[in-house]
Design a protein around this motif. Structure first.
Motif, mmCIF file in Angstrom:
data_model
loop_
_atom_site.group_PDB
_atom_site.id
_atom_site.type_symbol
_atom_site.label_atom_id
_atom_site.label_comp_id
_atom_site.label_asym_id
_atom_site.label_seq_id
_atom_site.Cartn_x
_atom_site.Cartn_y
_atom_site.Cartn_z
ATOM 1 N N GLY A 198 -2.318 8.417 13.442
ATOM 2 C CA GLY A 198 -1.525 8.975 12.355
ATOM 3 C C GLY A 198 -0.083 9.195 12.784
ATOM 4 N N GLY A 199 0.853 8.710 11.985
ATOM 5 C CA GLY A 199 2.270 8.831 12.310
ATOM 6 C C GLY A 199 2.854 7.601 12.975
ATOM 7 N N ASP A 200 1.999 6.695 13.467
ATOM 8 C CA ASP A 200 2.486 5.465 14.098
ATOM 9 C C ASP A 200 3.122 4.537 13.064
ATOM 10 N N VAL A 201 4.171 3.855 13.470
ATOM 11 C CA VAL A 201 4.797 2.819 12.646
ATOM 12 C C VAL A 201 5.011 1.591 13.527
ATOM 13 N N ALA A 234 0.853 -1.189 0.000
ATOM 14 C CA ALA A 234 0.000 0.000 0.000
ATOM 15 C C ALA A 234 0.885 1.234 0.000
ATOM 16 N N MET A 235 0.728 2.073 -0.978
ATOM 17 C CA MET A 235 1.562 3.262 -1.059
ATOM 18 C C MET A 235 0.870 4.305 -1.926
ATOM 19 N N SER A 259 -7.642 2.765 4.076
ATOM 20 C CA SER A 259 -7.042 3.754 3.181
ATOM 21 C C SER A 259 -5.962 4.581 3.865
ATOM 22 N N ASN A 260 -5.915 4.521 5.204
ATOM 23 C CA ASN A 260 -4.882 5.244 5.951
ATOM 24 C C ASN A 260 -3.649 4.380 6.240
ATOM 25 N N LEU A 261 -3.583 3.219 5.606
ATOM 26 C CA LEU A 261 -2.517 2.265 5.913
ATOM 27 C C LEU A 261 -1.520 2.149 4.769
ATOM 28 N N LYS A 304 2.505 1.339 8.523
ATOM 29 C CA LYS A 304 2.602 2.778 8.760
ATOM 30 C C LYS A 304 1.222 3.396 8.620
ATOM 31 N N ALA A 305 0.807 4.113 9.668
ATOM 32 C CA ALA A 305 -0.511 4.758 9.666
ATOM 33 C C ALA A 305 -0.360 6.232 9.310
#
Length: 292
Positions: free
Chosen positions: A221-224, A147-148, A277-279, A194-195
């Protein structure tokens, strides 16, 4: 036992203190022989029934690898190099052996089984024995992104008269990637979730087998989250606001912490319970080989 080496072949040992030492035909530590770098030994699990010829093989596994390196110190600075060799191969240290031959580079992790035995001849000879718990040679990690976001903003720039705006980028529509393992055995994974916004229970799944690695948590958001499935080094770590947090307990009960990719094609799919979709997902694996 290999007893003939080319000028491009090098055995470079790296220890956990950041030090390195090269053994080769061009080094002050002249390479004469190396036993165990090419072949693996198979261990069979047999069952023998009463009055039966032979045995039945019920399974097998590859044994740990023993590598024995033999060489000779050149006469120049032989006393200094003798001490350097003995001190470098301290049995208390951990080592990675790097084998290079032209464009080919392979690595294997090892420990000193028997520290250097160095003679006191005019041309001192030495021998060092190593044990490699994981017997497979490996090379650099390979990376696959599932996913990118794909860049779509380029020059020459054209703006639609219809007022639809400018497309700066778009999300890759495919949520499945084929991870092709071109090595000699199944290889462990390092998975990075990655979120870019809230994501609930993200996971990856091997399509053919159903094996899964899943995070039972909501990421911000920003978490990995990075999950490593390498045997003996399994972990799950959350990076949030510059801080690393042990996230092993947030793996789902059905997660396979030793998930690997088989030799050949491996279809892997990503998803989430909500807000997929945020992943963004990246998969890394390390190809492994029988010999060099």
């Amino acid at each position: 036992m290999r007893t003939s080496f080319g000028f491009n072949e090098k055995l470079i040992f790296h220890n956990n203190r950041g030090q390195s030492l090269e053994i080769s035909v061009t080094s002050p530590f002249f390479l004469q022989s190396a036993d165990g770098i090419d072949s693996l030994e198979n261990e069979f699990y047999n069952v023998k029934n009463y009055n039966e010829d032979g045995t039945n093989i019920k399974g097998s596994s590859v044994r740990e690898r023993n590598i024995v390196v033999g060489g000779q110190l050149r006469r120049q600075d032989k006393d200094i190099n003798r001490q350097k060799l003995i001190r470098f191969f301290n049995p208390k240290h951990r080592f990675t052996l790097e084998y290079t031959n032209g464009d080919i580079t392979r690595f294997i992790d090892c420990r000193v089984e028997k520290s250097p035995v160095v003679s006191k001849h005019i041309w001192p000879e030495f021998m060092i024995s190593f044990l490699c718990p994981n017997p497979w040679w490996y090379k650099e990690e390979q990376k696959y992104e599932i996913a990118m976001w794909v860049a779509a903003f380029e020059f020459e720039l054209e703006i639609d008269d219809g007022g639809d705006g400018i497309e700066m980028g778009y999300r890759e529509p495919n949520n499945v990637v084929n991870v092709f393992n071109d090595s000699d055995t199944a290889s462990p994974l390092r998975i990075q979730f990655k979120a870019i916004g809230s994501v609930v229970n993200p996971y990856i799944k091997v399509v053919d087998t159903g094996r899964i690695v899943k995070i039972d948590a909501t990421l911000k958001g920003g978490d990995v989250v990075t999950v490593n499935t390498k045997r003996g080094d399994e972990y799950a770590i959350l990076e949030r606001n510059g801080t690393e947090i042990n996230y092993f307990n947030y793996l789902s009960y059905d997660s396979d912490i030793q998930l690997s990719v088989d030799v050949g094609d491996n279809l892997i799919r990503y998803d989430a319970a909500e807000f997929v979709s945020n992943l963004e997902v990246s998969i890394y694996f390390t190809p492994q080989f029988v010999g060099v």
